[in-house]
Write an enzyme that holds these catalytic residues in place. Structure first.
Site, PDB file in Angstrom:
ATOM      1  N   SER A  63     -42.753 -17.354  -0.335  1.00 51.84           N
ATOM      2  CA  SER A  63     -42.402 -17.749   0.552  1.00 51.84           C
ATOM      3  C   SER A  63     -40.972 -18.122   1.115  1.00 51.84           C
ATOM      4  O   SER A  63     -40.055 -16.359   0.871  1.00 51.84           O
ATOM      5  CB  SER A  63     -43.007 -19.340   0.923  1.00 51.84           C
ATOM      6  OG  SER A  63     -42.863 -19.323   1.902  1.00 51.84           O
ATOM      7  N   ASP A 110     -47.695 -16.062   4.422  1.00 46.58           N
ATOM      8  CA  ASP A 110     -46.812 -16.695   3.674  1.00 46.58           C
ATOM      9  C   ASP A 110     -47.325 -15.823   2.300  1.00 46.58           C
ATOM     10  O   ASP A 110     -48.595 -16.207   2.170  1.00 46.58           O
ATOM     11  CB  ASP A 110     -46.828 -17.583   4.041  1.00 46.58           C
ATOM     12  CG  ASP A 110     -46.136 -17.672   2.853  1.00 46.58           C
ATOM     13  OD1 ASP A 110     -46.161 -18.310   1.658  1.00 46.58           O
ATOM     14  OD2 ASP A 110     -46.059 -19.375   3.361  1.00 46.58           O
TER      15      ASP A 110
END
Length: 234
Positions: free
Chosen positions: A69, A222
């Protein structure tokens, strides 16, 4: 989970930068909290510069930088090559915090007014709270949309999750010899690993051969869905 860089060593049979151990820098996800590892890495790099000179960079000391992320974005910034200097990174660690402070308000613009909560709820129900356009443009301009995974100044490993096949996709420098289709632009990897569900839209892109034929499709979100702490993939 806490958002901080993790320094590890693993005595595997891979070529280390220094000594007999593999040095790994692992950076968690956490959105705007990317500022936290930014502060720590800035301090670390400044101490290394006192020992080895102003040109010292984080990438010089780690065999692999892993990130998930926002940690994937930081890892890419530290490892992306500078086109004006051979085998030198594009960013110093001191650039990370100013980057977040300047751009976060535009990546995550806040809705104002008495109906802000309702508008935000509707956005989430219909897809994602933010459209991601500013982030996509920023990443392509910052990291460059032609720099490939194979061109980083040190090895990196970035986690993502493919929502079509429901499996993690790990973009690792060490996999390129056997999985050449993973050699994609770093900017695409950054956009994918930061596509947090409900906040930013999933990211679709393809890998094409020299004739323009699609050899692999990616439908990514993500990496925190698979491993918020990327140390588990190393």
């Amino acid at each position: 989970m806490e958002n901080h860089p993790t320094l590890l060593s693993s005595p595997e049979n891979l070529p280390p930068k220094y000594g007999n151990l593999i040095t790994v820098l692992s950076i968690d996800g956490g959105g705007i909290r990317g500022i936290i590892p930014g502060v720590i890495l800035d301090f670390l790099e400044s101490q290394l510069q006192e020992l080895d000179g102003e040109g010292a960079r984080i990438a010089d000391y780690f065999d692999i930088i892993a990130g998930t992320s926002t940690g994937g974005l930081v890892a890419s910034m530290l490892a992306a090559p500078n086109p004006k200097a051979t085998n030198r990174p594009l960013f110093a660690a001191k650039d990370i915090v100013p980057f977040y402070l300047e751009h976060s308000p535009k990546i995550f613009p806040q809705t104002s007014g008495i109906f802000a909560w309702l508008i935000n709820t509707i956005k989430v129900l219909l897809g994602s709270k933010y459209d991601g356009k500013y982030l996509h443009k920023l990443v392509k301009e910052t990291v460059g949309d032609t720099i490939m995974l194979s061109q980083t100044v040190t090895n990196i490993a970035i986690t993502t999750f493919d929502i079509k096949i429901l499996q993690p996709t790990i973009f690792s420098s060490y996999q390129l010899e056997t999985e050449a289709e993973l050699d994609v632009p770093i900017s695409d990897i950054c956009i994918a690993t930061t596509a947090a569900p409900t906040l930013l839209p999933a990211y679709y892109f393809t890998k094409k051969d020299e004739h323009g034929n699609i050899i692999k499709e990616f439908n990514l979100i993500d990496g925190g869905v698979a491993a918020n702490n990327p140390v588990v993939i190393n």
